[in-house]
Design a protein around this motif. Structure first.
Motif, PDB file in Angstrom:
ATOM      1  N   MET A  91       0.806  -1.213   0.000  1.00 47.61           N
ATOM      2  CA  MET A  91       0.000   0.000   0.000  1.00 47.61           C
ATOM      3  C   MET A  91       0.839   1.261   0.000  1.00 47.61           C
ATOM      4  O   MET A  91       0.379   2.320  -0.431  1.00 47.61           O
ATOM      5  N   VAL A  92       2.047   1.199   0.517  1.00 48.56           N
ATOM      6  CA  VAL A  92       2.896   2.387   0.547  1.00 48.56           C
ATOM      7  C   VAL A  92       4.281   2.051   0.009  1.00 48.56           C
ATOM      8  O   VAL A  92       4.756   0.910   0.121  1.00 48.56           O
ATOM      9  N   ASP A  93       4.907   3.045  -0.589  1.00 47.86           N
ATOM     10  CA  ASP A  93       6.287   2.938  -1.035  1.00 47.86           C
ATOM     11  C   ASP A  93       7.154   3.778  -0.111  1.00 47.86           C
ATOM     12  O   ASP A  93       6.827   4.938   0.174  1.00 47.86           O
ATOM     13  N   VAL A  94       8.237   3.205   0.369  1.00 43.34           N
ATOM     14  CA  VAL A  94       9.142   3.920   1.263  1.00 43.34           C
ATOM     15  C   VAL A  94      10.064   4.813   0.433  1.00 43.34           C
ATOM     16  O   VAL A  94      10.783   4.331  -0.447  1.00 43.34           O
ATOM     17  N   LEU A  95      10.033   6.113   0.715  1.00 42.11           N
ATOM     18  CA  LEU A  95      10.894   7.072   0.034  1.00 42.11           C
ATOM     19  C   LEU A  95      12.216   7.248   0.757  1.00 42.11           C
ATOM     20  O   LEU A  95      13.249   7.502   0.148  1.00 42.11           O
ATOM     21  N   ASP A  96      12.160   7.124   2.090  1.00 45.49           N
ATOM     22  CA  ASP A  96      13.370   7.332   2.884  1.00 45.49           C
ATOM     23  C   ASP A  96      13.162   6.699   4.254  1.00 45.49           C
ATOM     24  O   ASP A  96      12.036   6.623   4.746  1.00 45.49           O
ATOM     25  N   HIS A  97      14.245   6.246   4.837  1.00 45.68           N
ATOM     26  CA  HIS A  97      14.208   5.737   6.211  1.00 45.68           C
ATOM     27  C   HIS A  97      15.392   6.363   6.931  1.00 45.68           C
ATOM     28  O   HIS A  97      16.545   6.051   6.633  1.00 45.68           O
ATOM     29  N   CYS A  98      15.094   7.283   7.830  1.00 44.00           N
ATOM     30  CA  CYS A  98      16.156   8.051   8.455  1.00 44.00           C
ATOM     31  C   CYS A  98      16.064   7.979   9.973  1.00 44.00           C
ATOM     32  O   CYS A  98      15.141   7.375  10.531  1.00 44.00           O
ATOM     33  N   ARG A  99      17.026   8.591  10.627  1.00 44.41           N
ATOM     34  CA  ARG A  99      17.049   8.678  12.080  1.00 44.41           C
ATOM     35  C   ARG A  99      17.089  10.157  12.451  1.00 44.41           C
ATOM     36  O   ARG A  99      17.770  10.948  11.803  1.00 44.41           O
ATOM     37  N   VAL A 100      16.342  10.525  13.478  1.00 47.95           N
ATOM     38  CA  VAL A 100      16.308  11.912  13.929  1.00 47.95           C
ATOM     39  C   VAL A 100      16.786  11.972  15.368  1.00 47.95           C
ATOM     40  O   VAL A 100      16.265  11.267  16.238  1.00 47.95           O
ATOM     41  N   SER A 101      17.791  12.800  15.612  1.00 46.80           N
ATOM     42  CA  SER A 101      18.355  13.002  16.948  1.00 46.80           C
ATOM     43  C   SER A 101      17.964  14.386  17.457  1.00 46.80           C
ATOM     44  O   SER A 101      17.544  15.245  16.676  1.00 46.80           O
TER      45      SER A 101
ATOM     46  N   SER B 119      13.600   6.421  14.915  1.00 45.18           N
ATOM     47  CA  SER B 119      13.386   5.963  13.548  1.00 45.18           C
ATOM     48  C   SER B 119      12.230   6.733  12.913  1.00 45.18           C
ATOM     49  O   SER B 119      11.140   6.827  13.492  1.00 45.18           O
ATOM     50  N   LEU B 120      12.463   7.273  11.699  1.00 45.38           N
ATOM     51  CA  LEU B 120      11.428   7.999  10.962  1.00 45.38           C
ATOM     52  C   LEU B 120      11.376   7.468   9.533  1.00 45.38           C
ATOM     53  O   LEU B 120      12.349   7.560   8.790  1.00 45.38           O
ATOM     54  N   VAL B 121      10.231   6.912   9.156  1.00 45.01           N
ATOM     55  CA  VAL B 121      10.007   6.421   7.800  1.00 45.01           C
ATOM     56  C   VAL B 121       9.237   7.485   7.017  1.00 45.01           C
ATOM     57  O   VAL B 121       8.235   8.013   7.491  1.00 45.01           O
ATOM     58  N   ILE B 122       9.708   7.780   5.804  1.00 42.75           N
ATOM     59  CA  ILE B 122       8.998   8.676   4.894  1.00 42.75           C
ATOM     60  C   ILE B 122       8.466   7.807   3.759  1.00 42.75           C
ATOM     61  O   ILE B 122       9.229   7.093   3.099  1.00 42.75           O
ATOM     62  N   ALA B 123       7.157   7.843   3.531  1.00 45.03           N
ATOM     63  CA  ALA B 123       6.542   6.939   2.567  1.00 45.03           C
ATOM     64  C   ALA B 123       5.521   7.672   1.714  1.00 45.03           C
ATOM     65  O   ALA B 123       5.149   8.821   1.993  1.00 45.03           O
ATOM     66  N   GLU B 124       5.063   6.990   0.668  1.00 43.71           N
ATOM     67  CA  GLU B 124       4.012   7.536  -0.197  1.00 43.71           C
ATOM     68  C   GLU B 124       2.983   6.456  -0.471  1.00 43.71           C
ATOM     69  O   GLU B 124       3.335   5.310  -0.763  1.00 43.71           O
ATOM     70  N   PHE B 125       1.714   6.812  -0.357  1.00 39.82           N
ATOM     71  CA  PHE B 125       0.631   5.877  -0.648  1.00 39.82           C
ATOM     72  C   PHE B 125       0.705   5.491  -2.114  1.00 39.82           C
ATOM     73  O   PHE B 125       0.837   6.348  -2.995  1.00 39.82           O
ATOM     74  N   SER B 126       0.644   4.185  -2.396  1.00 37.25           N
ATOM     75  CA  SER B 126       0.892   3.701  -3.752  1.00 37.25           C
ATOM     76  C   SER B 126      -0.364   3.592  -4.606  1.00 37.25           C
ATOM     77  O   SER B 126      -0.277   3.359  -5.804  1.00 37.25           O
ATOM     78  N   GLY B 127      -1.550   3.772  -4.016  1.00 38.58           N
ATOM     79  CA  GLY B 127      -2.782   3.704  -4.780  1.00 38.58           C
ATOM     80  C   GLY B 127      -3.252   5.080  -5.224  1.00 38.58           C
ATOM     81  O   GLY B 127      -2.478   6.029  -5.309  1.00 38.58           O
ATOM     82  N   VAL B 128      -4.559   5.193  -5.492  1.00 42.49           N
ATOM     83  CA  VAL B 128      -5.142   6.483  -5.853  1.00 42.49           C
ATOM     84  C   VAL B 128      -5.226   7.328  -4.587  1.00 42.49           C
ATOM     85  O   VAL B 128      -5.945   6.991  -3.647  1.00 42.49           O
ATOM     86  N   ALA B 129      -4.480   8.422  -4.560  1.00 44.93           N
ATOM     87  CA  ALA B 129      -4.291   9.180  -3.316  1.00 44.93           C
ATOM     88  C   ALA B 129      -5.602   9.683  -2.728  1.00 44.93           C
ATOM     89  O   ALA B 129      -5.841   9.582  -1.527  1.00 44.93           O
TER      90      ALA B 129
END
Length: 469
Positions: free
Chosen positions: A9-19, A109-119
């Motif tokens: 359902m979602v595509d991961v654009l980025d997986h980062c860490r925030v301090s 941990s912070l995941v940045i994602a995008e919904f892969s269907g019709v938004a």
């Protein structure tokens, strides 16, 4: 761009860490209290906020995400415990004291994602009130990173992250913020204060303000305010370690979210007032919380009875209703409302199925919940009286039907405005029943439920018909 693990359902654009944005250059350990240790075997909690803010992928990745990261880093200056890890001994023979440990460089941990269907369809569907598969909502919430085992001179400990976040774009329509946290670290009030702080800092930074020190939601960490003269911390740790495997089996059996659906029901002020009037002659001054919980409890009992789920109306089947009471203002002496951690008391009340499903069921439920509240609040020996035997009471209820509530109408979840507008929807997806105030109408309530589809169908019919009668 990759799919998130376990769903398409979602595509991961980025997986980062925030301090934290400032280098704290410290190692800090915050010991767990008995309030925290009680939740050691509890599954992680998950919730999601939806924001209807038209934005392109470019605007999202180049403007919104960097701003959310910046404000999160500023928030973590104050809530740096969320960057740390739980340290839990694996045996009683270990010398390690259960704690949250923050080391310089720890992060969230912070995941940045995008919904892969019709938004547009995705945002409308997933933020709507109608029933949808819980698995779809879980695609918007990250998993907590796996913990690890560490061995030192003091013994063997589990080292586990406590918070993970995910921001998901619905292109040209908005985004969601999914949150998963360990209950051991923070109760509902602490998580509510964290979100208030993050959104307040974000909104201030959008208009160029940088003074955050006076926010009333900043955490208070002093553990010395929690008194434990009866040694409940040691008792709870022993019982938690003893029951760990049993808890995990029970939660795994009861919490298969992939087979459940989530729906939100709105109760307006007139309906709530009507419920109170039904018992006004028997129980004076019934609160909204008591009236709504009593009604839901009876509806759930009727739904289970209708489905024949282990509850035989003719048998002496006991059903438990469980709710939490914030103890901050009720301890002696009271502690600060922004105290960080857990400071809630578990309250149980029980009735037989036949007492819940009959004509007097709602009145019976109101009286029982009200009685437990009154006894807890008015106990001359204080609200902690009997808490040292809480695990004995859990054992005594083993095998019985239990149903509980999360959240509170006192928390204004819809005030969580990052600076682009308040949420379109707020949902808890880790609990069977969650309460929240309404987004648009003061005095109305939103009731979120996670049930199997059969349970939801039966419950919906009984719930809606009951309010019409």
């Amino acid at each position: 761009m990759t799919n998130a693990p376990g769903n398409n359902m979602v595509d991961v654009l980025d997986h980062c860490r925030v301090s934290p944005s400032l280098d704290l250059s410290v190692t800090k350990t915050l010991p767990l209290t008995f309030f925290d240790i009680f939740w050691l075997n509890w599954p992680s909690l998950s919730r999601v906020y939806f924001y209807e803010i038209p934005c392109s992928t470019t605007e999202f990745t180049q403007t919104i995400v960097p701003h959310l990261k910046k404000s999160l880093a500023s928030t973590l200056e104050h809530y740096y415990r969320f960057c740390g890890n739980l340290l839990i001994p694996t045996t009683l023979s270990d010398n390690t004291i259960p704690a949250i440990r923050y080391l310089d460089g720890d992060s969230v941990s912070l995941v940045i994602a995008e919904f892969s269907g019709v938004a547009s369809e995705g945002l409308t569907n997933l933020s709507g009130n109608d029933a949808r598969d819980v698995e779809e909502l879980l695609a918007l919430v990250p998993e907590l990173p796996r913990g690890s085992t560490d061995t030192s001179e003091d013994g063997t400990v589990m080292v586990s992250p406590v918070l993970a976040l995910q921001v998901t774009l619905f292109r040209d329509h908005g985004f969601s913020v999914g949150i998963r946290n360990s209950h051991v670290v923070a109760d509902g009030k602490s998580m509510y204060n964290f979100i208030r702080t993050w959104t307040s800092i974000s909104a201030k930074q959008l208009i160029g303000e940088d003074d955050f020190k006076n926010l009333d939601s900043l955490p208070f960490y002093d553990r010395s305010v929690i008194k434990d003269p009866n040694g409940m911390g040691s008792i709870f740790l022993r019982e938690s370690l003893r029951m760990a495997e049993e808890y995990q089996k029970d939660f795994a059996h009861a919490g298969d979210k992939k087979k459940m659906v989530q729906a939100t029901f709105v109760m307006n002020r007139a309906q709530i007032h009507g419920l109170k009037n039904l018992v006004s002659g028997q129980v004076p001054h019934v609160s909204t919380f008591v009236a709504v919980c009593a009604y839901v409890w009876t509806c759930m009992a009727k739904a289970r009875a209708a489905l024949g789920q282990e509850t035989n109306v003719e048998a002496e089947v006991v059903e438990n209703f469980v709710f939490a009471m914030d103890a901050r203002a009720r301890l002696d002496p009271p502690i600060a409302s922004n105290y960080f951690g857990n400071a809630v008391l578990g309250c149980w009340t029980s009735l037989k199925t036949i007492q819940l499903v009959g004509e007097e069921g709602f009145g019976n439920a109101v009286k029982k919940i009200r009685t437990v509240l009154d006894e807890q609040i008015n106990n001359e020996e204080g609200v902690l009286k009997g808490m040292d035997t809480v695990f004995d009471r859990i054992e005594a209820r083993k095998g019985q039907m239990s149903f509980g509530v999360a959240g509170s109408p006192k928390f204004d979840y819809y005030s969580a405005d990052f600076g682009w507008g308040k949420p379109k929807k707020y949902k808890v997806i880790s609990e069977k029943f969650a309460l929240a105030g309404s987004r648009d109408s003061e005095g109305d309530l939103e009731l979120g439920f996670c049930f199997s589809k059969d349970e939801m169908d039966a419950f919906t019919t009984i719930f809606t018909q009951g309010l019409l009668n």
